[in-house]
Design an enzyme around this catalytic site. Structure first.
Site, mmCIF file in Angstrom:
data_model
loop_
_atom_site.group_PDB
_atom_site.id
_atom_site.type_symbol
_atom_site.label_atom_id
_atom_site.label_comp_id
_atom_site.label_asym_id
_atom_site.label_seq_id
_atom_site.Cartn_x
_atom_site.Cartn_y
_atom_site.Cartn_z
ATOM 1 N N PRO A 2 43.225 40.205 39.097
ATOM 2 C CA PRO A 2 43.701 39.335 38.015
ATOM 3 C C PRO A 2 42.850 38.067 37.901
ATOM 4 C CG PRO A 2 45.429 39.781 39.667
ATOM 5 C CD PRO A 2 44.131 40.228 40.236
ATOM 6 N N GLU A 3 42.240 37.871 36.742
ATOM 7 C CA GLU A 3 41.599 36.581 36.445
ATOM 8 C C GLU A 3 42.429 35.951 35.315
ATOM 9 O OE1 GLU A 3 37.295 36.573 36.471
ATOM 10 O OE2 GLU A 3 37.217 38.163 37.965
ATOM 11 N N LYS A 52 44.927 30.845 36.648
ATOM 12 C CA LYS A 52 45.533 32.012 37.289
ATOM 13 C C LYS A 52 46.993 31.768 37.659
ATOM 14 C CE LYS A 52 41.021 33.163 39.227
ATOM 15 N NZ LYS A 52 40.266 33.430 40.462
ATOM 16 N N ARG A 251 32.086 34.325 48.135
ATOM 17 C CA ARG A 251 32.283 35.645 47.525
ATOM 18 C C ARG A 251 30.933 36.221 47.122
ATOM 19 N NH1 ARG A 251 37.235 35.875 44.824
ATOM 20 N NH2 ARG A 251 36.836 38.117 44.683
#
Ligand code: ZN
Length: 268
Positions: A2-3, A52, A251
């Site tokens: 989910p973004e 978010k 990341r």
């Protein structure tokens, strides 16, 4: 994963289905049982998204803060059958249910806590009230790399690892480029491109960044293997070169050395 597009789409769908209705609120899994009991039978007012973060607001009984994290989901269940999996919160109106599973955060909070959460977040390109000037100033005033800045929710709210890699590829910007190397026009273009991609994501409820003319399919009809340029890929779609993988901001990010130029000195 989910973004921001997922959360805005959720808010839109929840408002369509539930705004103004009296909802049965339960916690089939049990971990939100006391809080759900407080909300049960009350009128639901509205869902809001910021980056978010999702906020579910009842007319008088309370405010729930939800963050899906990496694995959380909130799904519509027509027919309201037995809950599947560990449902933290179920909201039901007649024969329609919305089930929340695996959230990183699901908490009943006072209004003041929402204000504190929002104060920590940067502007969200999907919101009409977004402060683009603040984004431009923050990026251009920073020696941190674009790859780090775009994942920092205090700089821009709603971008995650997929959109980060894709937008930098589309604009030909190396992830290691420091924010302060961008011109004002480039920083504004970065914002506009993120907003364009996120809006497509809300409309389709999935991330699609490819230009339809390259794929010979509309964004809604693209196969999953065709939807992205660089994220988790080996070769560049545009020039065929091997993509580079770096760890930026904790990341992995994929980029093309030929198509994405470093402007100025990089600080990863
Ligand atoms: Zn390339």
């Amino acid at each position: 994963m989910p973004e921001g597009h997922t959360i805005h789409r959720l808010a839109r769908d929840l408002n369509r289905d539930l705004a103004g209705a009296r909802l049965a609120a339960t916690s089939p899994q049990g971990r939100f049982a006391e809080e759900a009991a407080e909300l049960d039978g009350e009128a639901f007012a509205v869902a809001h998204a910021w980056g978010k973060h999702l906020f579910l607001e009842w007319t008088r009984a309370g405010l729930v803060h939800v963050h899906l994290g990496l694995i959380g989901k909130m799904r519509r269940r027509a027919g309201c059958h037995e809950p599947r999996g560990s449902v933290r919160l179920r909201l039901a109106a007649d024969a329609l249910c919305w089930d929340l599973t695996g959230p990183m955060v699901c908490a009943l909070i006072p209004d003041a806590e929402r204000d504190e959460i929002l104060a920590r977040l940067g502007p969200d390109p999907l919101r009409e009230d977004a402060d683009v000037d603040r984004f431009v100033e923050t990026v251009r005033g920073s020696g941190r790399s674009l790859g780090v800045l775009l994942l920092d929710q205090a700089v821009i709210a709603g971008v995650g690892n997929v959109y980060r890699a894709e937008v930098l590829f589309l604009l030909g910007l190396d992830p290691r480029t420091p924010g302060r190397a961008l011109t004002e026009a480039q920083a504004r273009e970065l914002w506009e491109e993120i907003r364009r991609l996120l809006r497509i994501g809300v409309r389709l409820n999935r991330i699609v960044t490819r230009d339809p003319s390259e794929v010979d399919a509309t964004p809604a009809k693209m196969r999953s293997a065709d939807r992205l340029y660089v994220y988790k890929r080996d070769e560049c779609r545009r020039c065929g070169a091997d993509l580079r993988t770096d760890t930026v901001g904790g990341r992995s990010i994929w980029s093309c050395d030929r198509c994405q130029a470093v402007a100025g000195q990089a600080y990863v």
